[in-house]
Design an enzyme around this catalytic site. Structure first.
Site, short mmCIF file in Angstrom:
data_model
loop_
_atom_site.label_atom_id
_atom_site.label_comp_id
_atom_site.label_asym_id
_atom_site.label_seq_id
_atom_site.Cartn_x
_atom_site.Cartn_y
_atom_site.Cartn_z
N THR A 1 27.90 90.12 39.67
CA THR A 1 27.51 90.11 38.26
C THR A 1 26.95 88.72 37.91
OG1 THR A 1 29.63 89.35 37.34
CG2 THR A 1 29.37 91.73 37.74
N GLY A 2 26.12 88.68 36.88
CA GLY A 2 25.45 87.43 36.55
C GLY A 2 24.50 86.99 37.65
N SER B 1 21.26 87.09 37.97
CA SER B 1 19.88 86.75 37.66
C SER B 1 19.61 85.25 37.70
CB SER B 1 19.49 87.30 36.29
OG SER B 1 20.31 86.77 35.28
N TYR C 1 35.10 78.26 25.66
CA TYR C 1 34.85 78.59 27.07
C TYR C 1 36.07 78.29 27.92
CZ TYR C 1 32.82 78.18 31.76
OH TYR C 1 32.56 78.30 33.10
N ILE D 1 24.82 80.51 39.97
CA ILE D 1 25.74 80.86 41.06
C ILE D 1 25.54 82.29 41.51
CG2 ILE D 1 28.17 81.22 41.64
CD1 ILE D 1 28.79 78.83 39.75
N GLY D 2 25.35 83.21 40.57
CA GLY D 2 25.16 84.62 40.92
C GLY D 2 23.92 84.84 41.75
N SER E 1 36.96 78.25 36.73
CA SER E 1 36.31 77.01 36.34
C SER E 1 37.28 75.85 36.43
CB SER E 1 35.80 77.11 34.90
OG SER E 1 35.31 75.87 34.42
#
Length: 335
Positions: free
Chosen positions: A16-17, A19, A160, A22-23, A147
């Site tokens: 996921t992510g 685009s 966050y 890290i993804g 994180s």
């Protein structure tokens, strides 16, 4: 945990992510190592470009346009992988977005939206993946990207950081649930330090100056390396960068000192002198720009995390350290 996981070349990997950041680095690296890739994100144009890139290199890949903050979209990712490849073997919960702003100035609406992506997206992904592995009766991996700020709070990113604390807590609890029930589910948590991705450009910023990483930062490939190691090995935690491990240890051992350290030293390294990108350009409510692994940060970029390499090979590292210690001892003794 001790589960036997497949080699990457025999795996179907969901990211996921995928685009950007890290993804994107993980999807590319997984494909290069022979895995079939299911790339998920909100940015359809970037996903299509990524999948075309991977296919042109001879890799098998597909994409799913999905907002991980919606459980029905996350289930759509799982169903697409099963429809395309018959199964999936690793689910990487990577999608996230940050907010730069003090708690009293960030709107509750923005906080909730950020939690939808950064925390609830991980919960939905874990549920979909665990159910698939249990129903199939064959071991599979869940890799959650946490994180540095999920281990230690920081001024300016309270929303966050709180979401990542929640990710760390959920990961720990679900891991124990799965282990107690002898479920065929490996759950790993990645603890990245500060990484050179478009994270800051995608962030929803209340600050006047542009969010940026200033100081020691790592390439996204260092995180991708840790993620894919956990896809093949049932590893509890992987810290990317000694800064991530040392900050976590310092926070536990000397919390009040670490408070001051974060307030005085870390706070100014989160913003540079450029005007902040407007909120309407952030990736909080819409897809951010895609196909960029790196950001516009200002710092010393390191390609590898030696801490990751040491964690991957603990016995060799222990032998090497013991050998160095013996050489130093002999040199001192013979002086």
């Amino acid at each position: 945990m001790g589960l036997k996981l497949k080699n990457l070349k025999d795996q179907v990997v969901i990211v996921t992510g995928a685009s950007s950041g890290i993804g994107l680095a993980t999807a590319r690296m997984a494909a290069k190592k022979g895995a079939k890739v299911v790339a998920a994100a909100r940015n359809e144009e970037a996903l299509r470009e990524l999948v075309n890139e991977l296919r042109s290199q001879g890799h098998e890949a597909t994409f799913v346009v999905a907002d991980v903050g919606k459980e029905e979209d996350v289930n759509k990712i799982a169903n697409a992988a099963i429809q395309e490849f018959g199964r999936f073997d690793t689910w990487v919960n990577n999608a996230a977005v940050s907010i730069f702003g003090h708690m009293l100035e960030v709107s509750i609406e923005d906080m909730r939206r950020m939690f939808d992506t950064t925390f609830w997206g991980v919960v939905y992904g874990m549920r979909a993946a665990a159910k698939h592995y249990i129903d199939r009766g064959e071991p599979g991996a869940i890799v959650n990207v946490g994180s540095l700020y999920g281990d230690r709070g920081v001024v300016l990113q309270s929303t966050y950081s709180s979401a990542k604390f929640a990710v760390h807590g959920m990961t720990e609890n679900v891991r124990m649930e799965m282990e107690k029930d002898n479920a065929p589910v490996s759950i790993s948590l990645i603890h990245p330090g500060r990484i050179d991705t478009p994270y800051n450009e995608h962030a929803h910023s209340y600050a006047e100056r542009q969010p940026a990483h200033i100081g020691m930062i790592y390439k996204p490939e260092a995180v991708a390396d840790a993620i894919l190691f956990c896809a093949e090995h049932s590893k509890r935690d992987m810290y990317v960068g000694s800064q991530a491990k040392m900050t976590a240890l310092l926070g536990r051992g000397a919390p009040r000192f670490t408070d001051k350290l974060m307030e005085v030293l870390i706070y100014p390294t989160q913003l540079d002198n450029r005007p902040s990108r407007p909120k309407e350009d952030s990736a909080l409510y819409k897809a951010g720009y895609g196909m960029h692994e790196r950001g516009t940060n200002k710092g010393l970029v390191r390609g590898k995390s030696y801490y990751v390499q040491a964690t991957k090979r603990p016995m060799l590292t222990a032998v090497a350290l013991a050998s160095v210690g013996a050489l130093i001892w002999n040199a001192v003794k013979n002086k």
